[in-house]
Scaffold this active site. Structure first.
Site, PDB file in Angstrom:
ATOM      1  N   GLU A 208      15.395  26.994  -1.944  1.00 18.30           N
ATOM      2  CA  GLU A 208      15.484  26.182  -0.710  1.00 18.30           C
ATOM      3  C   GLU A 208      16.811  26.262   0.035  1.00 18.30           C
ATOM      4  O   GLU A 208      16.998  25.318   0.619  1.00 18.30           O
ATOM      5  CB  GLU A 208      15.180  24.733  -1.209  1.00 18.30           C
ATOM      6  CG  GLU A 208      13.677  24.479  -1.841  1.00 18.30           C
ATOM      7  CD  GLU A 208      13.434  23.239  -2.308  1.00 18.30           C
ATOM      8  OE1 GLU A 208      14.293  22.359  -2.349  1.00 18.30           O
ATOM      9  OE2 GLU A 208      12.265  23.185  -2.777  1.00 18.30           O
ATOM     10  N   ASP A 245      16.905  15.299  -7.604  1.00 22.46           N
ATOM     11  CA  ASP A 245      15.711  15.403  -7.805  1.00 22.46           C
ATOM     12  C   ASP A 245      15.731  16.005  -9.284  1.00 22.46           C
ATOM     13  O   ASP A 245      15.893  17.167  -9.488  1.00 22.46           O
ATOM     14  CB  ASP A 245      14.860  16.368  -6.987  1.00 22.46           C
ATOM     15  CG  ASP A 245      13.607  16.675  -7.397  1.00 22.46           C
ATOM     16  OD1 ASP A 245      13.112  16.027  -8.447  1.00 22.46           O
ATOM     17  OD2 ASP A 245      12.933  17.405  -6.849  1.00 22.46           O
ATOM     18  N   GLU A 289      14.689  11.318  -7.779  1.00 20.98           N
ATOM     19  CA  GLU A 289      13.412  11.547  -7.595  1.00 20.98           C
ATOM     20  C   GLU A 289      12.866  12.214  -9.015  1.00 20.98           C
ATOM     21  O   GLU A 289      13.527  12.768  -9.725  1.00 20.98           O
ATOM     22  CB  GLU A 289      13.073  12.724  -6.455  1.00 20.98           C
ATOM     23  CG  GLU A 289      11.799  13.225  -6.456  1.00 20.98           C
ATOM     24  CD  GLU A 289      11.827  14.302  -5.479  1.00 20.98           C
ATOM     25  OE1 GLU A 289      10.872  15.546  -5.685  1.00 20.98           O
ATOM     26  OE2 GLU A 289      12.559  14.371  -4.548  1.00 20.98           O
ATOM     27  N   LYS A 341       4.134  14.977  -0.069  1.00 21.62           N
ATOM     28  CA  LYS A 341       3.940  16.408   0.184  1.00 21.62           C
ATOM     29  C   LYS A 341       2.539  16.662   0.598  1.00 21.62           C
ATOM     30  O   LYS A 341       1.487  16.644  -0.409  1.00 21.62           O
ATOM     31  CB  LYS A 341       4.173  17.226  -0.889  1.00 21.62           C
ATOM     32  CG  LYS A 341       5.588  17.465  -1.461  1.00 21.62           C
ATOM     33  CD  LYS A 341       5.691  17.980  -2.688  1.00 21.62           C
ATOM     34  CE  LYS A 341       7.405  18.263  -3.100  1.00 21.62           C
ATOM     35  NZ  LYS A 341       7.587  18.603  -4.512  1.00 21.62           N
ATOM     36  N   ARG A 370       7.954  22.140   0.615  1.00 20.02           N
ATOM     37  CA  ARG A 370       7.671  22.482  -0.677  1.00 20.02           C
ATOM     38  C   ARG A 370       8.646  23.936  -0.724  1.00 20.02           C
ATOM     39  O   ARG A 370       9.312  24.524   0.222  1.00 20.02           O
ATOM     40  CB  ARG A 370       6.464  23.187  -0.841  1.00 20.02           C
ATOM     41  CG  ARG A 370       5.213  22.194  -0.697  1.00 20.02           C
ATOM     42  CD  ARG A 370       5.423  20.949  -1.892  1.00 20.02           C
ATOM     43  NE  ARG A 370       5.552  21.145  -2.970  1.00 20.02           N
ATOM     44  CZ  ARG A 370       4.520  21.144  -4.004  1.00 20.02           C
ATOM     45  NH1 ARG A 370       3.428  20.512  -3.368  1.00 20.02           N
ATOM     46  NH2 ARG A 370       4.721  21.147  -5.328  1.00 20.02           N
ATOM     47  N   SER A 371       9.011  24.408  -2.080  1.00 20.46           N
ATOM     48  CA  SER A 371       9.901  25.519  -1.930  1.00 20.46           C
ATOM     49  C   SER A 371       9.293  26.610  -1.314  1.00 20.46           C
ATOM     50  O   SER A 371      10.021  27.738  -1.013  1.00 20.46           O
ATOM     51  CB  SER A 371      10.443  25.689  -3.532  1.00 20.46           C
ATOM     52  OG  SER A 371       9.447  25.700  -4.247  1.00 20.46           O
ATOM     53  N   LYS A 392      12.891  15.485   3.466  1.00 23.92           N
ATOM     54  CA  LYS A 392      13.463  16.325   2.559  1.00 23.92           C
ATOM     55  C   LYS A 392      12.936  17.900   2.886  1.00 23.92           C
ATOM     56  O   LYS A 392      11.628  17.950   2.608  1.00 23.92           O
ATOM     57  CB  LYS A 392      13.100  16.107   1.092  1.00 23.92           C
ATOM     58  CG  LYS A 392      13.695  16.995   0.083  1.00 23.92           C
ATOM     59  CD  LYS A 392      13.209  16.192  -1.385  1.00 23.92           C
ATOM     60  CE  LYS A 392      13.647  17.321  -2.296  1.00 23.92           C
ATOM     61  NZ  LYS A 392      13.067  17.036  -3.631  1.00 23.92           N
TER      62      LYS A 392
END
Length: 429
Positions: A208, A245, A289, A341, A370-371, A392
């Protein structure tokens, strides 16, 4: 002219070089809506199913030709001839045809790509920006710019290093516009690189875009970020807050939380919750998170009792963007925020259901990437169009992350939507 005349899908690559699905929804007018499905690395066990082929001779089994075929045949047959303006009806047709709890027949990657592409097409047909079209779907009259939750240091499943907590993030809350907040985040990101270099640490980045150095502990990761904030001239705790997270499900084994990077330290649920509370007391952390495992509802209840009135406690693997599971959390007073998500649930309609259920019950909402991402920037429009409050979407490098930030800059220029900063958070407002 709003009638859908064709739906097509194709296999493309995501930011990790794995296949994903892109869909086009074509209208009678010639308008084309296009969207891509993202893919996660650390996934909740109750997420909607991302359909992969499993054929080891192609893309190591990760191909999505079956999902593509489902779009080009079943979904095409279902939706061609329908009005693109009936987002809920389109999504419900796919849900009903699939008929499974987790979209395992069509694949959530197939349904999501089509659902989002339909929204893009509808917005273009009405000559509206996507964020405004999304706002209109639920009568959202107030638009806000989201506070970015910037993942600048990676561990866990997102990096090949010794740090257990998956993401160490900054949130620039003390600014009056998204553009200024983004600038502050970018400056801290570059400062962090220089801090790590001075200490002889690796400045390679993870999935990320965050740095992934081999640090001795989670607290050392926090310390280097605080050094970077100070070096940049900002004040931690007022200009910029920290967020974590934990992705705790990744290190929850046999009822214990085991931090391998810290000498296999082992914690019970309450002990790990107390460990997190200790970090919050010591450092300017405003959001955690997945502080505990997705199945550890008792532990989550304890964590919420000790931190729920102080900081944001975000459920990702815990809630998996699922309104039914979120309702249980609301009923049991577990967490106070949900990570959104859309590929965890598989349609725009169900995503909006989760967002507005959270808002109606005083939970904050964080729209998330998402990654495994693409150049698709739909989540930027979703964050503004629902006035979610936070987004995010990774670090300040890699175009798959930056594309979302750049779209938000364009939206802010168009709308003059307010950036609320600290007011978005529990414990700061």
């Amino acid at each position: 002219m709003s009638q859908i005349v064709d739906i097509r899908a194709r296999e493309i690559l995501d930011s990790r070089g794995n296949p994903t699905i892109e869909a086009d929804v074509i209208l009678e007018s010639g308008v084309v809506g296009r969207a891509c499905a993202p893919s996660g690395a650390s996934t909740g066990s109750r997420e909607a199913l991302e359909l992969r082929d499993g054929d080891k001779s192609r893309y190591l089994g990760k191909g999505v030709r079956t999902a593509v075929q489902n779009v080009n045949s079943s979904i095409h047959e279902l939706l061609v001839g329908q009005s693109v303006f009936e987002q809920k009806a389109l999504d419900e047709k796919m849900i009903a045809f699939d008929g499974t709890e987790n979209k395992s027949k069509l694949g959530a990657n197939a349904t999501l790509a089509v659902s989002l592409a339909a929204a893009h097409a509808a917005a273009a047909e009405q000559k509206l920006p996507l964020f405004q079209y999304i706002a209109n779907l639920r009568g959202q009259t107030t638009l806000t710019m989201p506070v970015p939750m910037m993942n600048i240091l990676n561990g866990g499943a997102h990096a090949d290093n010794t740090v257990d907590i998956q993401e160490f993030m900054i949130e620039p809350v003390g600014f009056t516009s998204f553009a200024e907040a983004l600038r502050a985040g970018a400056e801290v990101f570059h400062s962090l690189k220089s801090v790590l270099k001075k200490q002889g640490l690796n400045t390679a980045v993870g999935d990320e875009g965050g740095f992934a150095p081999n640090l001795r502990s989670n607290e050392e990761a926090i310390t280097v970020i605080l050094q970077a904030i100070e070096q940049t001239g900002y004040k931690a705790g007022s200009d910029i807050m920290l967020a974590l997270d934990c992705a705790s499900s990744e290190f929850y084994k046999n009822g214990q939380y085991i931090l391998e990077g810290e000498g296999n330290k082992s914690f019970t649920s309450n002990q790990f919750a107390d460990y997190l509370a200790g970090l919050v007391k010591q450092y300017p952390i405003i959001s955690i998170e997945d502080g505990l495992d997705e199945s550890d509802w008792e532990g989550w209840s304890y964590l919420t009792s000790i931190l729920g009135d102080k900081i944001q406690l975000v459920g990702d693997d815990l809630f998996v963007t699922n309104p039914k599971i979120l309702q249980r959390g609301i009923d049991e007073k577990v967490g106070n925020s949900i990570l959104i998500k859309y590929n965890q649930i598989g349609t725009l309609t169900e995503t909006l259901d989760a967002i507005y259920l959270a808002k109606a019950n005083g939970y904050t909402t964080v729209i998330s990437h998402r990654s495994g991402e693409t150049e698709d920037s739909t989540i930027a429009d979703l964050a503004v169009g629902t006035a979610a409050g936070q987004i995010k979407t990774g670090s300040l490098c890699r175009s798959d992350r930056v594309s979302k930030y750049n779209q938000l800059l364009r939206i802010e220029e168009l709308t003059k939507a307010v950036y609320r900063g600290k007011a978005e958070f529990k414990g700061l407002n």
